[in-house]
Design an enzyme around this catalytic site. Structure first.
Site, short mmCIF file in Angstrom:
data_model
loop_
_atom_site.label_atom_id
_atom_site.label_comp_id
_atom_site.label_asym_id
_atom_site.label_seq_id
_atom_site.Cartn_x
_atom_site.Cartn_y
_atom_site.Cartn_z
N LYS A 47 18.19 9.86 69.05
CA LYS A 47 17.09 9.85 70.01
C LYS A 47 16.23 11.10 69.82
O LYS A 47 16.65 12.05 69.13
CB LYS A 47 17.64 9.78 71.43
CG LYS A 47 18.57 10.94 71.80
CD LYS A 47 19.34 10.67 73.10
CE LYS A 47 20.24 11.84 73.45
NZ LYS A 47 21.13 11.53 74.59
N TYR A 263 0.19 40.06 75.97
CA TYR A 263 -0.40 39.74 77.27
C TYR A 263 0.32 40.48 78.40
O TYR A 263 1.55 40.60 78.39
CB TYR A 263 -0.28 38.24 77.54
CG TYR A 263 -1.25 37.41 76.73
CD1 TYR A 263 -2.63 37.57 76.87
CD2 TYR A 263 -0.78 36.46 75.83
CE1 TYR A 263 -3.51 36.80 76.12
CE2 TYR A 263 -1.65 35.68 75.09
CZ TYR A 263 -3.02 35.85 75.23
OH TYR A 263 -3.88 35.09 74.50
#
Ligand SMILES: *Cc1c(COP(=O)(O)O)cnc(C)c1O
Length: 367
Positions: A47, A263
């Site tokens: 999956k 940042y």
């Protein structure tokens, strides 16, 4: 197909990073799990695009190695898997969406049925000709019939009409071998399967395969361990590593004590430092939550990730890594940095690291 084994090659200039997926290691891991339960068939859970590793390459490699039964989560994943696996038995774990029966039939997919409505809908289409699995919930409270509901269906003709050929359940805490819930679920599952004589049974995911034989039954459903994840956390990982992620160093700079980087200036240099900027960020699937906690390897030297991880860039402290140079590589996953370690640094699990692997890299498959 790309050239084999360019582990140390730089990504082409148009890309920031290189993801290397070792198909031979996936096959070796599958064989290892299969050998652990020789009386059972070993399937493969593929999956989420084979846990981020690429279904199109992974599934055929496993099929060539002899894997015959595959599990995916969604119908769409089943259809994609069928294109690559014309002969395989393919189960769809999330079951039968209303009205989707014909699509399952047309692609020879087997839904894992988990409630009375799904059973009735599939039985009406199948009339015993199209196979499916029955999901029994022994503790997750997620998908599947409860144990009493399942036991009440024993001998019911709907089981035959729905073509049920496999009864399965899922373990709650298989990776915690000492958790008593394992024995409780194993015992409940023995009762359930005994109520459906003649059907095959499946309980074990990767970690379940490493538990006692009680969980093996007829069919194993490993996913994570195939892709290098440790099925027994806290013990040495017996699986071969599968993925490797190397990013290019774009720039090097020296910073003075007190300077900050990234940042919001989350990191401040405690002294003179040499920094390297990598061409990879959270948009590539490297988790932003690893800001300030993760590290990368440059020439084998662990280099801390500094400040906040940006969308496309990561800043490393390479003061102690003499090999750091522009155009060189830093390893984000690989060598001593396995997917479990990267998951821990980000406060998550290796599963999420794998399934989050991005699509901006150059991908190399090693056979
Ligand atoms: C994902 C999944 C598996 C595989 O689990 P791993 O821990 O990755 O081995 C097996 N069974 C079910 C029902 C699943 O959802």
């Amino acid at each position: 197909m790309t050239a084999p084994s360019p582990f140390r090659d730089r990504p082409p200039a148009g890309h920031g990073a290189r993801l290397t997926v070792d198909l031979a290691a996936i096959v070796a891991n599958w064989r290892r799990l299969a050998a652990q339960a020789p009386q059972a068939e070993c399937g493969a859970v593929v999956k989420a695009d084979a846990y981020g590793c690429g279904l199109a390459r992974v599934a055929p490699a496993l099929a060539r190695a002899g894997c015959r039964t595959f599990f995916v989560a969604h119908l769409s994943e089943g259809i994609a898997a069928r294109q690559r696996l014309p002969e395989a038995v393919l189960y769809v774990l999330n079951g039968l969406p209303p009205g989707a029966g014909e699509a399952f039939r047309d692609h020879a997919l087997r839904p894992v049925l988990g409630d009375a409505d799904e059973l009735a809908e599939w039985a009406a289409l199948s009339e015993g000709r199209l196979p499916a699995a029955l999901h029994v919930d022994t503790g997750m409270n997620r998908l599947g019939l409860s144990v009493p509901e399942a036991l009440a269906l024993a001998g019911d003709p709907v089981i035959g009409r729905a073509g049920i050929d496999l009864v399965m359940s899922h373990l709650v805490s298989a990776e915690v071998s000492a958790d008593p819930v394992n024995a409780r679920q194993a015992a409940d599952f023995v009762r359930v399967r005994a109520a459906f004589p003649g059907l095959r049974a499946s309980l074990a995911n990767s970690s379940g395969t490493c538990l006692a034989d009680a969980t093996h039954h007829d069919l194993l459903r490993p996913g994570y361990a195939l892709f290098g994840g440790n099925p027994e956390p806290g013990r040495p990982n017996p699986m071969r590593p599968v993925v490797r992620l190397d990013a290019t160093i774009l720039q090097l700079r020296h910073v003075a004590p007190g300077e900050t980087c990234g940042y919001n200036a989350r990191w401040r240099a405690p002294g003179p430092r040499r920094l390297a900027t990598l061409s990879l960020g959270y948009a590539d699937g490297y988790p932003r939550a690893a800001s300030g906690a993760g590290h990368a390897l440059v020439g084998g030297v662990p280099c801390p990730i500094l400040g906040l991880i940006s969308m496309d860039l990561i800043i490393l402290d390479v003061t102690d890594a003499p090999d750091a140079r522009r155009g060189g590589l830093a390893t984000l996953i690989g060598d001593s940095l396995d997917i479990d370690a990267v998951g821990r640094a980000a406060g998550t699990i290796g599963y999420e690291i794998l399934t989050g692997l991005g699509s901006r890299y150059v991908r190399d498959y090693v056979e």
